[in-house]
Design a protein around this motif. Structure first.
Motif, PDB file in Angstrom:
ATOM      1  N   ASP A 132       0.834  -1.207   0.000  1.00 48.09           N
ATOM      2  CA  ASP A 132       0.000   0.000   0.000  1.00 48.09           C
ATOM      3  C   ASP A 132       0.871   1.261   0.000  1.00 48.09           C
ATOM      4  O   ASP A 132       0.556   2.245  -0.671  1.00 48.09           O
ATOM      5  N   GLY A 133       1.948   1.228   0.785  1.00 43.04           N
ATOM      6  CA  GLY A 133       2.829   2.396   0.850  1.00 43.04           C
ATOM      7  C   GLY A 133       3.475   2.699  -0.483  1.00 43.04           C
ATOM      8  O   GLY A 133       3.563   3.865  -0.899  1.00 43.04           O
ATOM      9  N   ILE A 134       3.922   1.664  -1.182  1.00 48.27           N
ATOM     10  CA  ILE A 134       4.528   1.857  -2.498  1.00 48.27           C
ATOM     11  C   ILE A 134       3.483   2.309  -3.506  1.00 48.27           C
ATOM     12  O   ILE A 134       3.742   3.196  -4.339  1.00 48.27           O
ATOM     13  N   ALA A 135       2.280   1.748  -3.432  1.00 46.99           N
ATOM     14  CA  ALA A 135       1.208   2.151  -4.339  1.00 46.99           C
ATOM     15  C   ALA A 135       0.847   3.620  -4.143  1.00 46.99           C
ATOM     16  O   ALA A 135       0.564   4.336  -5.116  1.00 46.99           O
ATOM     17  N   LEU A 136       0.878   4.071  -2.893  1.00 45.96           N
ATOM     18  CA  LEU A 136       0.599   5.489  -2.628  1.00 45.96           C
ATOM     19  C   LEU A 136       1.679   6.367  -3.245  1.00 45.96           C
ATOM     20  O   LEU A 136       1.371   7.397  -3.875  1.00 45.96           O
ATOM     21  N   MET A 137       2.930   5.998  -3.090  1.00 43.56           N
ATOM     22  CA  MET A 137       4.020   6.769  -3.687  1.00 43.56           C
ATOM     23  C   MET A 137       3.869   6.821  -5.206  1.00 43.56           C
ATOM     24  O   MET A 137       4.043   7.885  -5.819  1.00 43.56           O
ATOM     25  N   ASP A 138       3.524   5.697  -5.811  1.00 44.68           N
ATOM     26  CA  ASP A 138       3.338   5.658  -7.258  1.00 44.68           C
ATOM     27  C   ASP A 138       2.193   6.570  -7.679  1.00 44.68           C
ATOM     28  O   ASP A 138       2.302   7.310  -8.672  1.00 44.68           O
ATOM     29  N   ALA A 139       1.098   6.515  -6.934  1.00 46.15           N
ATOM     30  CA  ALA A 139      -0.075   7.316  -7.284  1.00 46.15           C
ATOM     31  C   ALA A 139       0.209   8.811  -7.184  1.00 46.15           C
ATOM     32  O   ALA A 139      -0.353   9.610  -7.940  1.00 46.15           O
ATOM     33  N   LEU A 140       1.086   9.187  -6.260  1.00 47.77           N
ATOM     34  CA  LEU A 140       1.408  10.600  -6.052  1.00 47.77           C
ATOM     35  C   LEU A 140       2.642  11.031  -6.849  1.00 47.77           C
ATOM     36  O   LEU A 140       3.048  12.192  -6.772  1.00 47.77           O
ATOM     37  N   GLY A 141       3.231  10.112  -7.593  1.00 50.35           N
ATOM     38  CA  GLY A 141       4.401  10.448  -8.395  1.00 50.35           C
ATOM     39  C   GLY A 141       5.642  10.716  -7.574  1.00 50.35           C
ATOM     40  O   GLY A 141       6.507  11.503  -7.983  1.00 50.35           O
ATOM     41  N   ILE A 142       5.767  10.052  -6.427  1.00 53.12           N
ATOM     42  CA  ILE A 142       6.922  10.237  -5.551  1.00 53.12           C
ATOM     43  C   ILE A 142       7.913   9.104  -5.788  1.00 53.12           C
ATOM     44  O   ILE A 142       7.595   7.931  -5.588  1.00 53.12           O
ATOM     45  N   ARG A 143       9.102   9.447  -6.217  1.00 52.82           N
ATOM     46  CA  ARG A 143      10.116   8.429  -6.519  1.00 52.82           C
ATOM     47  C   ARG A 143      10.766   7.899  -5.263  1.00 52.82           C
ATOM     48  O   ARG A 143      11.018   6.702  -5.132  1.00 52.82           O
ATOM     49  N   GLN A 144      11.052   8.789  -4.320  1.00 52.47           N
ATOM     50  CA  GLN A 144      11.770   8.389  -3.116  1.00 52.47           C
ATOM     51  C   GLN A 144      11.327   9.268  -1.950  1.00 52.47           C
ATOM     52  O   GLN A 144      11.060  10.466  -2.132  1.00 52.47           O
ATOM     53  N   ALA A 145      11.262   8.686  -0.745  1.00 52.34           N
ATOM     54  CA  ALA A 145      10.824   9.445   0.420  1.00 52.34           C
ATOM     55  C   ALA A 145      11.448   8.871   1.684  1.00 52.34           C
ATOM     56  O   ALA A 145      11.845   7.698   1.728  1.00 52.34           O
ATOM     57  N   VAL A 146      11.537   9.685   2.710  1.00 54.30           N
ATOM     58  CA  VAL A 146      11.821   9.196   4.055  1.00 54.30           C
ATOM     59  C   VAL A 146      10.539   8.555   4.568  1.00 54.30           C
ATOM     60  O   VAL A 146       9.448   9.104   4.415  1.00 54.30           O
ATOM     61  N   VAL A 147      10.642   7.371   5.147  1.00 49.69           N
ATOM     62  CA  VAL A 147       9.469   6.676   5.681  1.00 49.69           C
ATOM     63  C   VAL A 147       9.640   6.498   7.184  1.00 49.69           C
ATOM     64  O   VAL A 147      10.744   6.188   7.666  1.00 49.69           O
ATOM     65  N   ALA A 148       8.549   6.707   7.925  1.00 44.49           N
ATOM     66  CA  ALA A 148       8.631   6.649   9.381  1.00 44.49           C
ATOM     67  C   ALA A 148       7.289   6.217   9.947  1.00 44.49           C
ATOM     68  O   ALA A 148       6.237   6.490   9.365  1.00 44.49           O
ATOM     69  N   GLY A 149       7.328   5.529  11.090  1.00 45.53           N
ATOM     70  CA  GLY A 149       6.076   5.114  11.680  1.00 45.53           C
ATOM     71  C   GLY A 149       6.254   4.406  13.007  1.00 45.53           C
ATOM     72  O   GLY A 149       7.367   4.216  13.504  1.00 45.53           O
ATOM     73  N   PHE A 150       5.113   4.004  13.576  1.00 48.50           N
ATOM     74  CA  PHE A 150       5.100   3.239  14.819  1.00 48.50           C
ATOM     75  C   PHE A 150       4.023   2.165  14.714  1.00 48.50           C
ATOM     76  O   PHE A 150       3.088   2.268  13.934  1.00 48.50           O
ATOM     77  N   ASP A 151       4.203   1.091  15.492  1.00 45.63           N
ATOM     78  CA  ASP A 151       3.246  -0.007  15.520  1.00 45.63           C
ATOM     79  C   ASP A 151       3.046  -0.562  14.102  1.00 45.63           C
ATOM     80  O   ASP A 151       4.040  -0.828  13.421  1.00 45.63           O
ATOM     81  N   TRP A 152       1.810  -0.740  13.639  1.00 44.95           N
ATOM     82  CA  TRP A 152       1.612  -1.224  12.268  1.00 44.95           C
ATOM     83  C   TRP A 152       2.365  -0.349  11.275  1.00 44.95           C
ATOM     84  O   TRP A 152       2.868  -0.829  10.263  1.00 44.95           O
ATOM     85  N   GLY A 153       2.431   0.939  11.554  1.00 49.19           N
ATOM     86  CA  GLY A 153       3.105   1.867  10.653  1.00 49.19           C
ATOM     87  C   GLY A 153       4.606   1.656  10.616  1.00 49.19           C
ATOM     88  O   GLY A 153       5.237   1.830   9.566  1.00 49.19           O
ATOM     89  N   ALA A 154       5.200   1.287  11.748  1.00 50.21           N
ATOM     90  CA  ALA A 154       6.635   0.975  11.748  1.00 50.21           C
ATOM     91  C   ALA A 154       6.910  -0.280  10.933  1.00 50.21           C
ATOM     92  O   ALA A 154       7.877  -0.352  10.171  1.00 50.21           O
ATOM     93  N   ARG A 155       6.037  -1.280  11.085  1.00 49.94           N
ATOM     94  CA  ARG A 155       6.204  -2.498  10.281  1.00 49.94           C
ATOM     95  C   ARG A 155       6.079  -2.178   8.793  1.00 49.94           C
ATOM     96  O   ARG A 155       6.848  -2.677   7.967  1.00 49.94           O
ATOM     97  N   THR A 156       5.094  -1.349   8.447  1.00 54.47           N
ATOM     98  CA  THR A 156       4.918  -0.949   7.049  1.00 54.47           C
ATOM     99  C   THR A 156       6.165  -0.267   6.517  1.00 54.47           C
ATOM    100  O   THR A 156       6.653  -0.579   5.424  1.00 54.47           O
ATOM    101  N   ALA A 157       6.706   0.683   7.283  1.00 51.01           N
ATOM    102  CA  ALA A 157       7.909   1.392   6.859  1.00 51.01           C
ATOM    103  C   ALA A 157       9.105   0.452   6.781  1.00 51.01           C
ATOM    104  O   ALA A 157       9.936   0.542   5.861  1.00 51.01           O
ATOM    105  N   ASP A 158       9.225  -0.478   7.745  1.00 51.19           N
ATOM    106  CA  ASP A 158      10.310  -1.467   7.716  1.00 51.19           C
ATOM    107  C   ASP A 158      10.252  -2.303   6.434  1.00 51.19           C
ATOM    108  O   ASP A 158      11.281  -2.555   5.791  1.00 51.19           O
ATOM    109  N   ILE A 159       9.048  -2.759   6.086  1.00 49.99           N
ATOM    110  CA  ILE A 159       8.884  -3.593   4.891  1.00 49.99           C
ATOM    111  C   ILE A 159       9.247  -2.815   3.636  1.00 49.99           C
ATOM    112  O   ILE A 159       9.941  -3.333   2.749  1.00 49.99           O
ATOM    113  N   MET A 160       8.793  -1.576   3.552  1.00 49.31           N
ATOM    114  CA  MET A 160       9.135  -0.756   2.395  1.00 49.31           C
ATOM    115  C   MET A 160      10.644  -0.592   2.283  1.00 49.31           C
ATOM    116  O   MET A 160      11.221  -0.697   1.194  1.00 49.31           O
TER     117      MET A 160
END
Length: 346
Positions: A132-160
């Motif tokens: 989902d995180g990568i799909a959001l970046m693609d939809a917004l035309g973002i090539r690269q970003a700093v990713v950060a989070g906690f709990d489910w969000g930390a896992r999401t950022a870790d996976i990305m």
């Protein structure tokens, strides 16, 4: 007249205090142990996040906030459960003040993020959230970003960061390396650790599913209290986030997430290859900062257990002062400072 208004307005005064705290920590440089700033800031001091936008991204129509200059270096902030985008209400303005574009999406099953098709599985396995995180970046035309989070969000950022390092400039992860596998989760833990996962076992039952559906807000408020025992949040702060739990898929997503972890629910075959890679425990090679609060009441690994998973530039920060599981909301200045420092490490 302007001076008097500035002094009299507590929201303005408190925001300036937080901004000053961030500036002070930046001047001081990175440290292993930091005392949280502005932890007791009341909810009324939170700056408005702005309008919720919607974008088609993969199988979802994702609701998100987009703050700061469009030309700014992008930062994606991912919340956890049972929280929502307002966990970053005090963090985002501090990052915007440094010229960044800050994007805060509702995870699937939260807020205004909904499935585009009624026939899509209400799937919350870990690979789906990372995609989902990568799909959001693609939809917004973002090539690269700093990713950060906690709990489910930390896992999401870790996976990305682990699977798509070319898309992630740097990482900030509360509680460190949270990538797991069904096989790993099947291994029993000592009783004291199993006790912390009581809600996971509750959700494994039909009684738990019905109970969560019937008592969503009361259940989640209890999680807030157990996970952050020293955080004295007020009713307005909780209710602001609780509005996101009214999502039509919220219960299904939460239940599937925890049942999938225990191997009690199937994932989607399209994620099999990604899950196989995640089950191998891939290292995170990009610049990373991990964080932990000194009063985190939720299950979380010891930092020594995941240190070897981070093979690039790395720092770990323990935030003191009674900081619990929802670190960005309890210690916004410390979290913002970590994100800014991670961006500089890249």
């Amino acid at each position: 007249m302007n001076e008097q208004l500035e002094i009299a307005d507590p929201r303005r005064r408190e925001f300036v205090q937080v901004a000053a705290a961030v500036a002070a920590t930046l001047m001081a440089g990175a440290g292993t142990v930091q005392t949280a700033a502005a932890r007791t800031m009341p909810s009324r001091a939170a700056a408005p996040l702005g309008p919720i936008k919607q974008v088609d991204a993969g199988v979802l129509k994702i609701g998100y906030v987009d703050m700061g200059p469009a030309s700014g270096a992008p930062i994606l902030l991912f919340h956890g459960w049972p929280y929502d985008i307002h966990a970053f209400a005090e963090v985002a303005p501090l990052l915007v003040a440094k010229g960044h574009r800050v994007i805060i999406p509702h995870l699937r099953g939260h807020g205004t993020t909904v499935f585009r098709s009624a026939s899509d599985p209400r799937n919350a396995q870990q690979a789906a959230l990372g995609a989902d995180g990568i799909a959001l970046m693609d939809a917004l035309g973002i090539r690269q970003a700093v990713v950060a989070g906690f709990d489910w969000g930390a896992r999401t950022a870790d996976i990305m960061a682990a699977l798509w390092p070319e898309r992630c400039k740097a990482l900030v992860s509360v509680s460190g390396y949270l990538i797991g596998s069904q096989a790993g989760n099947a291994k029993p833990l000592p009783p004291a650790q199993e006790l912390q996962w009581w809600y996971q076992f509750y959700f494994a039952t039909e009684r738990g599913k019905a109970g969560y559906a019937a008592n969503t807000n009361a259940f989640n408020r209890q999680i807030w209290q157990l996970a952050s025992p020293q955080w004295k949040f007020d009713d307005a702060t909780f209710e602001r986030s609780a509005a996101s739990f009214a999502n039509p898929d919220h219960v299904a997503i939460v239940i599937h997430n925890y049942r999938w972890r225990l191997g009690l629910a199937e994932g989607e075959r399209k994620f099999d290859d990604l899950e196989a890679k995640l089950a191998a425990g891939p290292p995170i090679t990009i610049p990373s900062i991990t964080m932990e609060g000194d009063a985190n009441g939720a299950p979380h690994p010891d930092p020594t257990m995941y240190r070897a998973k981070f093979t690039g530039p790395y720092d770990h920060r323990l935030i003191t002062g009674g900081i619990g599981h929802n670190l960005p909301q309890e210690a916004p200045a410390a979290f913002a400072q970590a994100v800014l420092h991670a961006a500089k490490l890249a």
